[in-house]
Design a protein around this motif. Structure first.
Motif, PDB file in Angstrom:
ATOM      1  N   PHE A   1       0.828  -1.200   0.000  1.00  0.00           N
ATOM      2  CA  PHE A   1       0.000   0.000   0.000  1.00  0.00           C
ATOM      3  C   PHE A   1       0.866   1.255   0.000  1.00  0.00           C
ATOM      4  N   GLN A   2       1.996   1.201   0.682  1.00  0.00           N
ATOM      5  CA  GLN A   2       2.937   2.321   0.656  1.00  0.00           C
ATOM      6  C   GLN A   2       3.467   2.545  -0.750  1.00  0.00           C
ATOM      7  N   VAL A   3       3.866   1.458  -1.388  1.00  0.00           N
ATOM      8  CA  VAL A   3       4.399   1.562  -2.752  1.00  0.00           C
ATOM      9  C   VAL A   3       3.324   2.056  -3.705  1.00  0.00           C
ATOM     10  N   ARG A   4       2.129   1.480  -3.609  1.00  0.00           N
ATOM     11  CA  ARG A   4       1.044   1.871  -4.513  1.00  0.00           C
ATOM     12  C   ARG A   4       0.660   3.339  -4.348  1.00  0.00           C
ATOM     13  N   SER A   5       0.717   3.852  -3.126  1.00  0.00           N
ATOM     14  CA  SER A   5       0.310   5.244  -2.916  1.00  0.00           C
ATOM     15  C   SER A   5       1.421   6.238  -3.267  1.00  0.00           C
ATOM     16  N   LYS A   6       2.663   5.883  -3.017  1.00  0.00           N
ATOM     17  CA  LYS A   6       3.779   6.819  -3.216  1.00  0.00           C
ATOM     18  C   LYS A   6       4.391   6.771  -4.613  1.00  0.00           C
ATOM     19  N   LEU A   7       4.330   5.621  -5.267  1.00  0.00           N
ATOM     20  CA  LEU A   7       5.026   5.470  -6.541  1.00  0.00           C
ATOM     21  C   LEU A   7       4.547   6.440  -7.623  1.00  0.00           C
ATOM     22  N   PRO A   8       3.238   6.603  -7.843  1.00  0.00           N
ATOM     23  CA  PRO A   8       2.822   7.568  -8.870  1.00  0.00           C
ATOM     24  C   PRO A   8       3.349   8.981  -8.594  1.00  0.00           C
ATOM     25  N   GLU A   9       3.347   9.371  -7.333  1.00  0.00           N
ATOM     26  CA  GLU A   9       3.864  10.691  -6.956  1.00  0.00           C
ATOM     27  C   GLU A   9       5.348  10.795  -7.284  1.00  0.00           C
ATOM     28  N   ILE A  10       6.092   9.750  -6.983  1.00  0.00           N
ATOM     29  CA  ILE A  10       7.534   9.747  -7.251  1.00  0.00           C
ATOM     30  C   ILE A  10       7.809   9.809  -8.746  1.00  0.00           C
ATOM     31  N   LEU A  11       7.038   9.075  -9.524  1.00  0.00           N
ATOM     32  CA  LEU A  11       7.269   9.035 -10.968  1.00  0.00           C
ATOM     33  C   LEU A  11       6.908  10.350 -11.653  1.00  0.00           C
ATOM     34  N   GLU A  12       5.923  11.057 -11.133  1.00  0.00           N
ATOM     35  CA  GLU A  12       5.469  12.294 -11.770  1.00  0.00           C
ATOM     36  C   GLU A  12       6.184  13.533 -11.248  1.00  0.00           C
TER      37      GLU A  12
END
Length: 118
Positions: free
Chosen positions: A27-38
Motif C-alpha cells: 500500500f505504501q508503494v502503490r500510494s507513493k510510486l505515482p507521486e515519485i514518478l510524476e
C-alpha cells in the motif's frame, strides 16, 4: 501473491539506490510510486522512470488478477455447504476453507483434530 510481494520489494530496493526510501508494504508503494514518478523533484533518470512505470502497471495488473481470484474463491466457498460450515470456524476464511475441502475432503474420515493435522 509471491510475485506481487517480490515486485513490491524490488521497487523498494531499486528506489533506495536512488536515495528514495519507502516504508514496507504494497500500500505504501502503490500510494507513493505515482507521486515519485510524476514529481520532478526526484532525480530519477528517464529510463528508470520508464521501467518503474511499466512495473507499476504490472503491479496494478497483479492486484486485479489476485482480486479476481479472491472473488472467485469467496463465491465458491459460499456456494457449497461443506465450505460454508468451515467458514464458521474462527480464523478460517474462504481460502483456508476451500483448501481444506480440496485437500482433506470429508473431515469425518479423521478420528480427531490431531489426525487431521498430521
Amino acid at each position: 501473491m509471491a510475485e506481487r510481494v517480490a515486485l513490491v520489494n524490488q521497487f523498494r530496493e531499486s528506489l533506495a539506490e536512488y536515495g528514495i526510501v519507502m516504508l514496507q508494504g504494497r500500500f505504501q508503494v502503490r500510494s507513493k510510486l505515482p507521486e515519485i514518478l510524476e514529481d520532478g523533484e526526484y532525480t530519477l533518470p528517464y529510463l528508470a522512470r520508464e521501467v518503474f512505470s511499466d512495473q507499476c502497471r504490472r503491479l496494478c495488473e497483479l492486484d486485479r488478477v489476485i482480486g479476481d481470484y479472491d472473488q472467485k474463491i469467496s463465491s465458491l466457498s459460499k456456494s457449497q455447504e461443506v465450505t460454508r460450515r468451515k467458514l464458521e470456524i474462527e480464523g478460517v476464511g474462504p481460502i483456508a476453507a476451500t483448501a481444506i475441502v480440496a485437500s482433506a475432503g470429508d473431515l469425518h474420515d479423521f478420528k480427531n483434530g490431531c489426525q487431521f493435522a498430521a
